[in-house]
Design a protein around this motif. Structure first.
Motif, PDB file in Angstrom:
ATOM      1  N   GLN A 289     -10.892   9.426   6.656  1.00  0.00           N
ATOM      2  CA  GLN A 289     -11.799   8.337   7.357  1.00  0.00           C
ATOM      3  C   GLN A 289     -11.016   6.375   6.739  1.00  0.00           C
ATOM      4  OE1 GLN A 289     -13.446  10.229   4.719  1.00  0.00           O
ATOM      5  NE2 GLN A 289     -14.033  11.924   6.538  1.00  0.00           N
ATOM      6  N   GLN A 290      -9.301   6.717   7.216  1.00  0.00           N
ATOM      7  CA  GLN A 290      -8.651   5.111   6.984  1.00  0.00           C
ATOM      8  C   GLN A 290      -8.644   5.028   5.572  1.00  0.00           C
ATOM      9  OE1 GLN A 290      -6.496   4.905   9.303  1.00  0.00           O
ATOM     10  NE2 GLN A 290      -7.080   6.619  10.179  1.00  0.00           N
ATOM     11  N   GLN A 291      -8.874   5.796   4.729  1.00  0.00           N
ATOM     12  CA  GLN A 291      -9.216   4.482   3.106  1.00  0.00           C
ATOM     13  C   GLN A 291      -7.485   4.195   2.953  1.00  0.00           C
ATOM     14  OE1 GLN A 291     -10.342   7.695   3.743  1.00  0.00           O
ATOM     15  NE2 GLN A 291     -11.832   8.127   2.731  1.00  0.00           N
ATOM     16  N   CYS A 292      -7.145   3.368   2.116  1.00  0.00           N
ATOM     17  CA  CYS A 292      -5.958   2.602   1.830  1.00  0.00           C
ATOM     18  C   CYS A 292      -5.743   3.616   0.723  1.00  0.00           C
ATOM     19  CB  CYS A 292      -5.051   1.904   2.147  1.00  0.00           C
ATOM     20  SG  CYS A 292      -6.380   1.320   3.173  1.00  0.00           S
ATOM     21  N   VAL A 293      -4.699   3.747   0.052  1.00  0.00           N
ATOM     22  CA  VAL A 293      -4.866   4.327  -1.129  1.00  0.00           C
ATOM     23  C   VAL A 293      -3.249   4.222  -1.895  1.00  0.00           C
ATOM     24  CG1 VAL A 293      -4.860   6.365  -3.150  1.00  0.00           C
ATOM     25  CG2 VAL A 293      -6.199   6.973  -1.090  1.00  0.00           C
ATOM     26  N   PHE A 294      -3.255   3.661  -2.538  1.00  0.00           N
ATOM     27  CA  PHE A 294      -2.092   2.594  -3.529  1.00  0.00           C
ATOM     28  C   PHE A 294      -1.705   3.462  -4.708  1.00  0.00           C
ATOM     29  CE2 PHE A 294      -3.408  -0.397  -0.445  1.00  0.00           C
ATOM     30  CZ  PHE A 294      -2.167  -0.971   0.253  1.00  0.00           C
ATOM     31  N   ALA A 295      -1.415   4.906  -5.063  1.00  0.00           N
ATOM     32  CA  ALA A 295      -0.976   4.560  -6.293  1.00  0.00           C
ATOM     33  C   ALA A 295       0.068   4.021  -6.722  1.00  0.00           C
ATOM     34  CB  ALA A 295      -0.881   6.097  -6.064  1.00  0.00           C
ATOM     35  N   LEU A 296      -0.274   3.565  -7.597  1.00  0.00           N
ATOM     36  CA  LEU A 296       1.010   2.505  -8.705  1.00  0.00           C
ATOM     37  C   LEU A 296       1.242   3.144 -10.040  1.00  0.00           C
ATOM     38  CD1 LEU A 296      -0.561  -0.915  -8.659  1.00  0.00           C
ATOM     39  CD2 LEU A 296       0.487   0.233  -7.078  1.00  0.00           C
ATOM     40  N   PRO A 297       2.891   2.588 -10.476  1.00  0.00           N
ATOM     41  CA  PRO A 297       3.386   4.064 -11.715  1.00  0.00           C
ATOM     42  C   PRO A 297       1.827   2.381 -12.627  1.00  0.00           C
ATOM     43  CG  PRO A 297       4.854   2.585 -10.351  1.00  0.00           C
ATOM     44  CD  PRO A 297       3.585   2.461  -9.640  1.00  0.00           C
ATOM     45  N   GLY A 298       2.017   3.844 -14.189  1.00  0.00           N
ATOM     46  CA  GLY A 298       1.311   3.225 -15.509  1.00  0.00           C
ATOM     47  C   GLY A 298       1.101   2.060 -16.372  1.00  0.00           C
ATOM     48  N   ASN A 299       3.210   1.391 -16.133  1.00  0.00           N
ATOM     49  CA  ASN A 299       3.676   0.904 -16.532  1.00  0.00           C
ATOM     50  C   ASN A 299       2.746  -0.817 -16.163  1.00  0.00           C
ATOM     51  OD1 ASN A 299       5.039   1.669 -19.138  1.00  0.00           O
ATOM     52  ND2 ASN A 299       6.894   2.595 -17.389  1.00  0.00           N
ATOM     53  N   PRO A 300       2.598  -1.255 -17.066  1.00  0.00           N
ATOM     54  CA  PRO A 300       2.264  -2.621 -16.928  1.00  0.00           C
ATOM     55  C   PRO A 300       2.849  -3.406 -15.908  1.00  0.00           C
ATOM     56  CG  PRO A 300       2.472  -2.493 -19.368  1.00  0.00           C
ATOM     57  CD  PRO A 300       2.888  -1.065 -19.032  1.00  0.00           C
ATOM     58  N   VAL A 301       4.257  -3.693 -15.937  1.00  0.00           N
ATOM     59  CA  VAL A 301       4.727  -4.874 -15.562  1.00  0.00           C
ATOM     60  C   VAL A 301       5.178  -4.047 -14.162  1.00  0.00           C
ATOM     61  CG1 VAL A 301       6.915  -5.931 -15.399  1.00  0.00           C
ATOM     62  CG2 VAL A 301       6.601  -5.515 -17.327  1.00  0.00           C
ATOM     63  N   SER A 302       5.723  -2.604 -14.400  1.00  0.00           N
ATOM     64  CA  SER A 302       5.543  -1.861 -12.517  1.00  0.00           C
ATOM     65  C   SER A 302       4.567  -1.575 -11.872  1.00  0.00           C
ATOM     66  CB  SER A 302       5.626  -0.403 -13.035  1.00  0.00           C
ATOM     67  OG  SER A 302       7.130  -0.447 -13.945  1.00  0.00           O
ATOM     68  N   ALA A 303       3.510  -1.360 -12.886  1.00  0.00           N
ATOM     69  CA  ALA A 303       1.700  -1.685 -11.643  1.00  0.00           C
ATOM     70  C   ALA A 303       1.655  -3.064 -10.817  1.00  0.00           C
ATOM     71  CB  ALA A 303       0.919  -1.419 -12.329  1.00  0.00           C
ATOM     72  N   LEU A 304       1.553  -4.192 -11.825  1.00  0.00           N
ATOM     73  CA  LEU A 304       1.400  -5.526 -11.239  1.00  0.00           C
ATOM     74  C   LEU A 304       2.776  -5.682 -10.546  1.00  0.00           C
ATOM     75  CD1 LEU A 304      -0.671  -7.847 -11.932  1.00  0.00           C
ATOM     76  CD2 LEU A 304       0.533  -9.023 -13.301  1.00  0.00           C
ATOM     77  N   VAL A 305       3.945  -5.876 -10.397  1.00  0.00           N
ATOM     78  CA  VAL A 305       4.504  -5.406 -10.009  1.00  0.00           C
ATOM     79  C   VAL A 305       3.963  -5.299  -8.434  1.00  0.00           C
ATOM     80  CG1 VAL A 305       6.670  -5.276  -9.003  1.00  0.00           C
ATOM     81  CG2 VAL A 305       7.367  -6.700 -11.223  1.00  0.00           C
ATOM     82  N   CYS A 306       4.009  -4.352  -8.474  1.00  0.00           N
ATOM     83  CA  CYS A 306       3.483  -3.699  -6.726  1.00  0.00           C
ATOM     84  C   CYS A 306       2.879  -3.941  -6.349  1.00  0.00           C
ATOM     85  CB  CYS A 306       3.814  -1.761  -6.788  1.00  0.00           C
ATOM     86  SG  CYS A 306       5.077  -1.148  -8.105  1.00  0.00           S
ATOM     87  N   ALA A 307       1.208  -4.466  -7.217  1.00  0.00           N
ATOM     88  CA  ALA A 307      -0.076  -4.850  -7.612  1.00  0.00           C
ATOM     89  C   ALA A 307       0.424  -6.399  -5.905  1.00  0.00           C
ATOM     90  CB  ALA A 307      -0.495  -5.160  -8.106  1.00  0.00           C
ATOM     91  N   VAL A 308       1.319  -7.141  -6.710  1.00  0.00           N
ATOM     92  CA  VAL A 308       1.608  -8.166  -5.606  1.00  0.00           C
ATOM     93  C   VAL A 308       2.478  -7.946  -4.699  1.00  0.00           C
ATOM     94  CG1 VAL A 308       0.864  -9.628  -7.923  1.00  0.00           C
ATOM     95  CG2 VAL A 308       3.011  -9.381  -7.475  1.00  0.00           C
ATOM     96  N   ARG A 309       3.764  -7.301  -5.232  1.00  0.00           N
ATOM     97  CA  ARG A 309       4.646  -7.318  -4.096  1.00  0.00           C
ATOM     98  C   ARG A 309       3.962  -6.272  -2.750  1.00  0.00           C
ATOM     99  NH1 ARG A 309       6.530  -7.038  -0.109  1.00  0.00           N
ATOM    100  NH2 ARG A 309       8.845  -7.036   0.160  1.00  0.00           N
ATOM    101  N   TYR A 310       3.208  -5.668  -2.725  1.00  0.00           N
ATOM    102  CA  TYR A 310       2.750  -4.548  -2.264  1.00  0.00           C
ATOM    103  C   TYR A 310       0.844  -5.050  -1.522  1.00  0.00           C
ATOM    104  CZ  TYR A 310       7.500  -2.851  -2.456  1.00  0.00           C
ATOM    105  OH  TYR A 310       9.164  -2.175  -2.363  1.00  0.00           O
ATOM    106  N   VAL A 311       0.528  -5.023  -2.438  1.00  0.00           N
ATOM    107  CA  VAL A 311      -0.429  -4.402  -2.530  1.00  0.00           C
ATOM    108  C   VAL A 311      -1.760  -5.442  -2.421  1.00  0.00           C
ATOM    109  CG1 VAL A 311      -3.102  -3.404  -3.230  1.00  0.00           C
ATOM    110  CG2 VAL A 311      -1.010  -2.693  -4.141  1.00  0.00           C
ATOM    111  N   ARG A 312      -1.394  -6.240  -2.853  1.00  0.00           N
ATOM    112  CA  ARG A 312      -2.314  -7.300  -2.146  1.00  0.00           C
ATOM    113  C   ARG A 312      -1.722  -8.745  -0.836  1.00  0.00           C
ATOM    114  NH1 ARG A 312      -1.681 -12.139  -6.708  1.00  0.00           N
ATOM    115  NH2 ARG A 312       0.198 -12.557  -5.900  1.00  0.00           N
ATOM    116  N   PRO A 313      -0.380  -8.509  -0.324  1.00  0.00           N
ATOM    117  CA  PRO A 313      -0.468  -9.264   0.566  1.00  0.00           C
ATOM    118  C   PRO A 313      -0.539  -7.686   1.998  1.00  0.00           C
ATOM    119  CG  PRO A 313       2.364  -8.880  -0.627  1.00  0.00           C
ATOM    120  CD  PRO A 313       0.455  -8.643  -1.438  1.00  0.00           C
ATOM    121  N   ALA A 314      -0.272  -6.950   1.902  1.00  0.00           N
ATOM    122  CA  ALA A 314      -0.799  -5.918   2.945  1.00  0.00           C
ATOM    123  C   ALA A 314      -2.397  -6.157   3.175  1.00  0.00           C
ATOM    124  CB  ALA A 314      -0.273  -4.415   2.443  1.00  0.00           C
TER     125      ALA A 314
END
Lengths: 400, 400
Positions: A289-314
């Motif tokens: 149903q066009q749900q977006c699924v972002f699966a981020l790494p479990g390491n804290p720095v990795s997860a936060l970097v991916c969140a602000v670099r990809y998820v939030r801008p998208a």
């Protein structure tokens, strides 16, 4: 193993696949920080009438102006329009009032003394025709476009919306977001910490990175490392949310159940693994149903970097924001780049006396080391294969 | 008439007189964006145990390492610590697990093949002692200070608070704020617009400038131009709020009832009128219970400039924030300065390819002209008496 894609490829694949989350009408007082989804036109001329700019008297200016004017009335702010009765008379006016009919000059209270039933100009004072009048339509005229679709509603936009009678306004709908952490070793912030356990922190950090940019519909869940439990929880969340953000469970291990659970739920993988450090294992897909699924790494720095670099801008782009330019900063120290992988390096930034935004890199030792992040403002993006970058080099910067 | 004070004097007089608003304990999930009022120390070593960084097997490294290891157990993330039984045995491990007792080397799953009840190293692979182990306390040790008082709680801070078991946290209390507009000509956004009327917009604009920086306890009121009504409303609001922000009613007119009403209510005037344009009539005082009263001019640009230049920074400073450095930008065009008054000029900013933040001034024609503000990001502060500033000059910048 899937092939690594570049940061730019990841970004454009996400952009290509993001759905729209639609729009909704909200009362104006709930619109702060939201993204406008309708153009806004002036309801009326601004100002809507010739507006008095000073407290004082209004007169009709002409050559050989008398020095005294008989007071015949008062025009307060908010009153319907009064009219001048003769050229040697005046009307008291207050700031914000309509200019009375027949007047074309406002004399400030400091320049005219009340004398019985008349006002007398201060000696030597020479008023000019048109002075202290804010003319009807001089700021903008009725029908003029004031705000574009895609504008974020901040304080100035709110002022214009209110001034033009928008008691309700069409804004981008907020996606409903579920943030899911995985891992048997993770316990809640309030629970006692047993042997081999650590506390959950990625979920609340990613939620904060979104909340502080206006996202409100955020649920947080945790699943244990169990194939059935993972699939069951993800199925329920896919049925009830527009966006799933997972942290952990996307590495190469036998107990990384997230990719297989998503596949079983018909979430189509768009990519898995980006040529970057940290954050390489990131996974992105689209549900039935066009749900977006972002699966981020479990390491804290990795997860936060991916969140602000990809998820939030998208998410912001999918909501139609037009404010998408990337911030650039200047390195205050030389930095090595990786031969093959884009590097994301936490950095502290400040603007210097020349107006330059200088970035001081604060590398974390491991992708699990987040204790130094609070001294930083965000993360530098350094392209691979550039060799050592000198101090003064410019890099893109993504704030936490 | 009172004497004009400088922008710097106004700023330091406000700082001198601001009360503290105290602190409060909130659940962690409500702490995003708040200002920390307690130091935060590490609850335990980070990581709290020698932590496995890859899925694979753990062994005891020594010279003349065998090529195969008998599998004797499994150590999953979250499990209590297992122990190696002999040097030619191994334990299966997952990322995030404790390193089993007796082990000092992790071999990734890609480098060891399962063969019955043992693991065999890939041909030619040579593991190193200590590899893929995130050592206990290597990020930080128990008791180490992680966050300072005065830190704004963003995503990285939230991660650390959660990881260290702060289910509740002491943050600066939010002042309760009443925003009051004055003027008979002002009608509500939803009401029909009569002759001589305009819509209220300053109140919601100032509220937005505060809300988008985390202030939540904001009430909005309106009073008509009537001495009794003004005094009555202000008395009620002073009894129930920490901060009053008024817009309008502070000019020199006979119907500007705000200063006299405040005086009658024992609100001590600290200053009235600043040598600046726009915003000259700004008034600041302190009530008998240390309430702060900011009375801003009624013109939309003036009110918003004073809100972001004085009110918001003063509230954040009073709440103890340590992030108070002023942003500087570089003018992209020459600008005149005023001989006697500090100029506040709305500007659009962007960072250029060199990492410079460039500001493009968008002067408003009058202090009532707010239709051009949405194309800007904030306001430049230009000191008086500098003559014309060249393009490239640096100025302080305050965001809306």
């Amino acid at each position: 193993m899937t092939e690594l894609i570049s940061v730019a490829q990841a970004e454009s694949l996400i952009a290509e696949h993001m759905p729209s989350f639609g729009s909704e009408r909200v009362p104006l007082h709930q619109a702060a920080g939201r993204i406008l989804r309708q153009p806004v036109y002036a309801e009326h001329d601004h100002p809507p009438f010739d507006r008095v700019m000073m407290d004082g008297i209004a007169i009709h200016w002409h050559e050989n102006l008398p020095r005294a004017f008989t007071l015949t009335g008062v025009q307060l702010a908010g009153m319907a329009m009064q009219a001048l009765v003769a050229t040697d008379t005046c009307i008291e006016v207050t700031t914000g009032a309509m200019l009375p009919a027949g007047c074309d000059c406002v004399i400030p209270v400091e320049q005219a003394q009340r004398d019985g039933d008349s006002y007398r100009l201060v000696d030597g004072y020479q008023p000019a025709r048109g002075q202290f009048i804010h003319s009807r339509g001089s700021d903008c005229v009725v029908g003029e476009q004031l705000l574009d679709v895609g504008t974020r509603i901040g304080a100035p936009e709110m002022a214009l919306l209110a001034a033009n009678g928008f008691a309700q306004i069409e804004v981008a709908a907020m996606p409903s977001i579920a943030i899911v952490s995985t891992g048997d070793e993770l316990v809640d912030v309030g629970a006692p910490l047993g042997e081999g356990q650590i506390r959950r922190s990625n979920d609340i950090a990613v939620a904060t990175a979104l909340r502080l940019h206006g996202f409100e519909r955020i649920a947080i869940e945790h699943v244990i490392d169990d194939e059935q439990a993972t699939r069951h929880t993800l199925a329920r969340l896919l049925a009830t949310h527009d966006v799933l953000i997972l942290s952990g469970g996307v590495s190469m291990g036998q107990r990384d159940y997230v990719p297989s659970a998503l596949q079983a739920l018909d979430v189509r993988r768009v990519f898995h693994r980006i040529a970057q450090k940290p954050g390489k294992p990131m996974w992105f897909g689209i549900g039935p149903q066009q749900q977006c699924v972002f699966a981020l790494p479990g390491n804290p720095v990795s997860a936060l970097v991916c969140a602000v670099r990809y998820v939030r801008p998208a998410l912001l782009a999918a909501m139609g924001t037009t404010a998408t330019s990337v911030e650039t900063v200047c390195l205050d120290a030389s930095m090595d780049t990786h031969a093959m992988l884009t590097s994301f390096v936490p950095a502290h930034v400040h603007t210097d006396a020349l107006g330059l935004t200088m970035a001081h890199p604060v590398p974390s030792r491991t992708s699990g080391d987040f204790s130094s992040l609070p001294r930083t403002h965000g993360v530098l993006q350094l392209a691979p294969g550039l060799g050592p970058l000198p101090a003064g080099a410019v890099a893109a910067f993504y704030r936490w």
